[in-house]
Scaffold this motif. Structure first.
Motif, PDB file in Angstrom:
ATOM      1  N   SER A 250       0.864  -1.166   0.000  1.00  0.00           N
ATOM      2  CA  SER A 250       0.000   0.000   0.000  1.00  0.00           C
ATOM      3  C   SER A 250       0.902   1.217   0.000  1.00  0.00           C
ATOM      4  O   SER A 250       2.061   1.147  -0.373  1.00  0.00           O
ATOM      5  CB  SER A 250      -0.915  -0.015   1.229  1.00  0.00           C
ATOM      6  OG  SER A 250      -0.136   0.154   2.402  1.00  0.00           O
ATOM      7  N   SER A 251       0.378   2.343   0.450  1.00  0.00           N
ATOM      8  CA  SER A 251       1.230   3.519   0.571  1.00  0.00           C
ATOM      9  C   SER A 251       2.220   3.370   1.717  1.00  0.00           C
ATOM     10  O   SER A 251       3.135   4.175   1.869  1.00  0.00           O
ATOM     11  CB  SER A 251       0.373   4.769   0.780  1.00  0.00           C
ATOM     12  OG  SER A 251      -0.416   4.632   1.942  1.00  0.00           O
ATOM     13  N   LEU A 270       8.589   7.376 -13.512  1.00  0.00           N
ATOM     14  CA  LEU A 270       7.194   6.962 -13.643  1.00  0.00           C
ATOM     15  C   LEU A 270       7.196   5.450 -13.776  1.00  0.00           C
ATOM     16  O   LEU A 270       7.677   4.913 -14.784  1.00  0.00           O
ATOM     17  CB  LEU A 270       6.558   7.568 -14.893  1.00  0.00           C
ATOM     18  CG  LEU A 270       5.810   8.891 -14.780  1.00  0.00           C
ATOM     19  CD1 LEU A 270       5.335   9.317 -16.175  1.00  0.00           C
ATOM     20  CD2 LEU A 270       4.625   8.782 -13.839  1.00  0.00           C
ATOM     21  N   THR A 271       6.685   4.751 -12.786  1.00  0.00           N
ATOM     22  CA  THR A 271       6.651   3.295 -12.819  1.00  0.00           C
ATOM     23  C   THR A 271       5.309   2.835 -13.382  1.00  0.00           C
ATOM     24  O   THR A 271       4.252   3.273 -12.928  1.00  0.00           O
ATOM     25  CB  THR A 271       6.874   2.713 -11.418  1.00  0.00           C
ATOM     26  OG1 THR A 271       8.177   3.083 -10.981  1.00  0.00           O
ATOM     27  CG2 THR A 271       6.761   1.199 -11.436  1.00  0.00           C
ATOM     28  N   VAL A 272       5.370   1.914 -14.350  1.00  0.00           N
ATOM     29  CA  VAL A 272       4.187   1.529 -15.122  1.00  0.00           C
ATOM     30  C   VAL A 272       3.823   0.072 -14.868  1.00  0.00           C
ATOM     31  O   VAL A 272       4.627  -0.835 -15.100  1.00  0.00           O
ATOM     32  CB  VAL A 272       4.410   1.747 -16.627  1.00  0.00           C
ATOM     33  CG1 VAL A 272       3.134   1.454 -17.408  1.00  0.00           C
ATOM     34  CG2 VAL A 272       4.880   3.181 -16.897  1.00  0.00           C
ATOM     35  N   ALA A 273       2.596  -0.146 -14.410  1.00  0.00           N
ATOM     36  CA  ALA A 273       2.036  -1.487 -14.245  1.00  0.00           C
ATOM     37  C   ALA A 273       1.318  -1.898 -15.525  1.00  0.00           C
ATOM     38  O   ALA A 273       1.071  -1.085 -16.417  1.00  0.00           O
ATOM     39  CB  ALA A 273       1.069  -1.499 -13.069  1.00  0.00           C
ATOM     40  N   SER A 274       0.955  -3.156 -15.595  1.00  0.00           N
ATOM     41  CA  SER A 274       0.241  -3.689 -16.760  1.00  0.00           C
ATOM     42  C   SER A 274      -1.214  -3.978 -16.425  1.00  0.00           C
ATOM     43  O   SER A 274      -1.522  -4.498 -15.350  1.00  0.00           O
ATOM     44  CB  SER A 274       0.901  -4.990 -17.244  1.00  0.00           C
ATOM     45  OG  SER A 274       0.101  -5.645 -18.213  1.00  0.00           O
ATOM     46  N   GLY A 288       3.231  -2.372  -5.815  1.00  0.00           N
ATOM     47  CA  GLY A 288       4.140  -1.716  -4.899  1.00  0.00           C
ATOM     48  C   GLY A 288       3.775  -0.265  -4.699  1.00  0.00           C
ATOM     49  O   GLY A 288       3.075   0.327  -5.533  1.00  0.00           O
ATOM     50  N   PRO A 289       4.239   0.351  -3.627  1.00  0.00           N
ATOM     51  CA  PRO A 289       3.910   1.755  -3.351  1.00  0.00           C
ATOM     52  C   PRO A 289       4.548   2.717  -4.331  1.00  0.00           C
ATOM     53  O   PRO A 289       4.246   3.911  -4.303  1.00  0.00           O
ATOM     54  CB  PRO A 289       4.443   1.973  -1.931  1.00  0.00           C
ATOM     55  CG  PRO A 289       5.499   0.934  -1.754  1.00  0.00           C
ATOM     56  CD  PRO A 289       5.038  -0.248  -2.546  1.00  0.00           C
ATOM     57  N   GLY A 356      -9.443   5.536  -5.821  1.00  0.00           N
ATOM     58  CA  GLY A 356      -8.218   6.320  -5.774  1.00  0.00           C
ATOM     59  C   GLY A 356      -6.988   5.455  -6.002  1.00  0.00           C
ATOM     60  O   GLY A 356      -7.077   4.271  -6.324  1.00  0.00           O
ATOM     61  N   TRP A 357      -5.822   6.059  -5.823  1.00  0.00           N
ATOM     62  CA  TRP A 357      -4.560   5.368  -6.079  1.00  0.00           C
ATOM     63  C   TRP A 357      -4.521   4.012  -5.377  1.00  0.00           C
ATOM     64  O   TRP A 357      -4.999   3.870  -4.247  1.00  0.00           O
ATOM     65  CB  TRP A 357      -3.389   6.224  -5.575  1.00  0.00           C
ATOM     66  CG  TRP A 357      -2.053   5.575  -5.788  1.00  0.00           C
ATOM     67  CD1 TRP A 357      -1.215   5.740  -6.837  1.00  0.00           C
ATOM     68  CD2 TRP A 357      -1.414   4.628  -4.922  1.00  0.00           C
ATOM     69  NE1 TRP A 357      -0.104   4.960  -6.700  1.00  0.00           N
ATOM     70  CE2 TRP A 357      -0.194   4.259  -5.516  1.00  0.00           C
ATOM     71  CE3 TRP A 357      -1.762   4.053  -3.701  1.00  0.00           C
ATOM     72  CZ2 TRP A 357       0.685   3.353  -4.944  1.00  0.00           C
ATOM     73  CZ3 TRP A 357      -0.890   3.139  -3.121  1.00  0.00           C
ATOM     74  CH2 TRP A 357       0.325   2.798  -3.737  1.00  0.00           C
ATOM     75  N   ASN A 358      -3.967   3.009  -6.072  1.00  0.00           N
ATOM     76  CA  ASN A 358      -3.704   1.729  -5.402  1.00  0.00           C
ATOM     77  C   ASN A 358      -2.391   1.150  -5.900  1.00  0.00           C
ATOM     78  O   ASN A 358      -1.837   1.605  -6.911  1.00  0.00           O
ATOM     79  CB  ASN A 358      -4.874   0.752  -5.560  1.00  0.00           C
ATOM     80  CG  ASN A 358      -5.059   0.253  -6.974  1.00  0.00           C
ATOM     81  OD1 ASN A 358      -4.152  -0.327  -7.569  1.00  0.00           O
ATOM     82  ND2 ASN A 358      -6.243   0.502  -7.549  1.00  0.00           N
ATOM     83  N   ALA A 359      -1.897   0.170  -5.188  1.00  0.00           N
ATOM     84  CA  ALA A 359      -0.553  -0.359  -5.438  1.00  0.00           C
ATOM     85  C   ALA A 359      -0.460  -1.213  -6.690  1.00  0.00           C
ATOM     86  O   ALA A 359       0.637  -1.554  -7.117  1.00  0.00           O
ATOM     87  CB  ALA A 359      -0.084  -1.169  -4.232  1.00  0.00           C
ATOM     88  N   GLU A 360      -1.592  -1.586  -7.279  1.00  0.00           N
ATOM     89  CA  GLU A 360      -1.558  -2.408  -8.493  1.00  0.00           C
ATOM     90  C   GLU A 360      -1.490  -1.569  -9.760  1.00  0.00           C
ATOM     91  O   GLU A 360      -0.744  -1.894 -10.677  1.00  0.00           O
ATOM     92  CB  GLU A 360      -2.794  -3.313  -8.554  1.00  0.00           C
ATOM     93  CG  GLU A 360      -2.771  -4.454  -7.561  1.00  0.00           C
ATOM     94  CD  GLU A 360      -3.888  -5.445  -7.826  1.00  0.00           C
ATOM     95  OE1 GLU A 360      -5.033  -4.995  -8.054  1.00  0.00           O
ATOM     96  OE2 GLU A 360      -3.619  -6.650  -7.820  1.00  0.00           O
ATOM     97  N   VAL A 361      -2.289  -0.491  -9.834  1.00  0.00           N
ATOM     98  CA  VAL A 361      -2.344   0.310 -11.063  1.00  0.00           C
ATOM     99  C   VAL A 361      -2.012   1.778 -10.825  1.00  0.00           C
ATOM    100  O   VAL A 361      -2.121   2.590 -11.737  1.00  0.00           O
ATOM    101  CB  VAL A 361      -3.726   0.195 -11.750  1.00  0.00           C
ATOM    102  CG1 VAL A 361      -4.006  -1.239 -12.155  1.00  0.00           C
ATOM    103  CG2 VAL A 361      -4.840   0.756 -10.858  1.00  0.00           C
ATOM    104  N   GLY A 362      -1.598   2.143  -9.622  1.00  0.00           N
ATOM    105  CA  GLY A 362      -1.238   3.521  -9.344  1.00  0.00           C
ATOM    106  C   GLY A 362      -2.418   4.460  -9.512  1.00  0.00           C
ATOM    107  O   GLY A 362      -3.498   4.229  -8.972  1.00  0.00           O
TER     108      GLY A 362
END
Length: 434
Positions: A250-251, A270-274, A288-289, A356-362
């Motif tokens: 989480s955060s 900028l970290t990019v999830a899929s 990840g946070p 809102g923001w989450n650790a999987e998709v930012g």
């Protein structure tokens, strides 16, 4: 399903273990500008030898038609009416980028693997990444075009699964966080306006990866050379990739079980999830946070390094270049924005998750049209559009599943403490210079 052919880059290995001071949360090492790699011509720090055959076109990974996954949910016609990315240079730090008729704006940036200039790609990974960013339209009209077709691509070969150091005859690849740091500095010094890093080094939290030179290089690129740096979150779906992930992330960095570099230097990248069709986080994407935004990373269409084939590929390595392309589009459209303002704009205009923001998709799915429209303010009103994607057409083969440089899992039987202090997050705190 894995294809017999894998568009995989070399393992990004940890060069050393670093024992930071004791504390209660996992954080990256503090940036020390004294560790910035010195300017030097690109080249491998030791002699290397190719030990495997270079990739060739493989029908099992070939594109079988249907809508490219990376354009799902994006109105590129409307985007291109505003900008196609002309005047921007995206450095692809990867396995090299092969010269190809559909990459007409390719320039050599250097080679940290062998004696080339960056425009050899024995693995096929870097070429696929570069084409997602800037491939020119095919005159035959096969429907695949880069997100920013007028950008220049700077090819820097930093890793490969087909080379190994001469001092390591049992090695299975070449390239580590040290060569990545040198490559980031080189890209910044050669005039890149955006850097794409589709490579990840992963290890259990607390093990202590000495990537301080990389942290210094990222800070130099962003704050001295004004470069936007985009990196893949990393994959967790196979041998040689990240460990099981961060199901409780989480955060709060105290929840982190697996760290990823360069992603965890969140103040600078900028970290990019899929995500897959429907906007759902891909099962393999590392949470990840430090995750900032998401982009399609499944059923992606791109170019093969050899021949004229297009291939379908999957992984966070192929989500990151969509965001790199959007960053180039924003820079072309709003040249007055700083690198940090561009990163903030991409976050603010993403299609936010409902909670809102989450650790999987930012902050959610990147939205190219929202990012390049709506005036020149660096802090636009966030989009309220739901996080949804139009599903891609079915295909008979999903293509090669990416390994995000087969993210090196460093399993060390060593007890090390973690760095002191909680780190500010760009997603919550004001951005310097905004």
């Amino acid at each position: 399903m894995r294809s017999p052919r894998t568009l995989a880059a070399a393992t990004l290995v940890a060069a050393a273990v670093w024992a930071p001071p004791s504390a209660s949360a996992v954080t990256p090492p503090p940036v020390d500008e004294n560790l910035l790699p010195a300017p030097a011509p690109p080249g491998p720090p030791q002699p290397t030898t190719r030990f495997g055959d270079c990739v060739t076109a493989d029908p099992t990974a070939s594109d079988t038609g249907g809508r490219p996954g990376q354009v799902a949910g994006q109105d590129l016609r409307a985007v291109w009416a505003l900008t196609r990315g002309a005047g921007q240079t995206v450095a692809v730090i990867d396995t090299g980028v092969a010269r190809h008729r559909r990459l007409p704006h390719l320039r050599a940036g250097g080679d940290y693997v062998s004696s080339g200039d960056g425009t050899d790609d024995c693995d096929g990974h870097g070429t696929a990444v570069a084409a997602i960013i800037g491939a020119a339209p095919d005159p035959t009209g096969n429907g695949f075009t880069g997100i920013a077709p007028d950008v220049s691509i700077m090819a820097i070969r930093q890793s490969s699964n087909k080379f190994r150091a001469d001092t390591d005859p049992a090695g299975s690849g070449y390239g580590d966080v040290a060569t990545l740091a040198a490559a980031v500095r080189t890209a910044a010094d050669l005039g890149a306006t955006v850097i794409n890093i589709s490579s990840v080094a992963c290890l259990p939290a607390g093990a202590g990866l000495d990537d301080r030179a990389l942290g210094a290089a990222l800070a130099y690129a962003v704050d001295v050379k004004n470069v936007v740096v985009v990196t893949a979150a990393g994959n967790t779906d196979g041998p040689g990739q990240c460990p099981a992930g961060n199901p409780d992330a989480s955060s709060d960095w105290a929840d982190v079980a697996v760290v990823a570099s360069p992603a965890w230097y969140d103040d600078f990248v900028l970290t990019v999830a899929s995500v897959g069709p429907g906007g759902v986080a891909s099962p393999f994407t590392l949470a990840g946070p430090w995750v900032d935004v998401a982009a399609p990373g499944e059923d992606i269409v791109s170019l093969a390094a050899a021949g004229e084939d297009t291939v379908r590929v999957t992984g966070t390595s192929y989500a990151a270049p969509t965001v790199s392309a959007v960053a180039a589009l924003v820079r072309a459209r709003f040249p007055e924005l700083t690198a940090r303002q561009v990163m903030r704009r991409i976050e603010d205009t993403a299609r936010h998750p409902g909670a809102g923001w989450n650790a999987e998709v930012g902050h959610g799915l990147v939205d190219a049209l929202a990012a390049v429209s709506g005036g020149s303010s660096p802090r636009p009103t966030p989009s309220t559009e739901p996080l949804t994607l139009t599903p891609a057409a079915p295909v008979t083969d999903t293509g090669a599943r990416d390994t995000a440089l087969r993210a090196a899992v460093i399993c060390v039987a060593l007890s090390v403490a973690v760095a002191a202090g909680a780190r500010s997050r760009r997603r919550r705190d004001p951005v310097p210079g905004d």
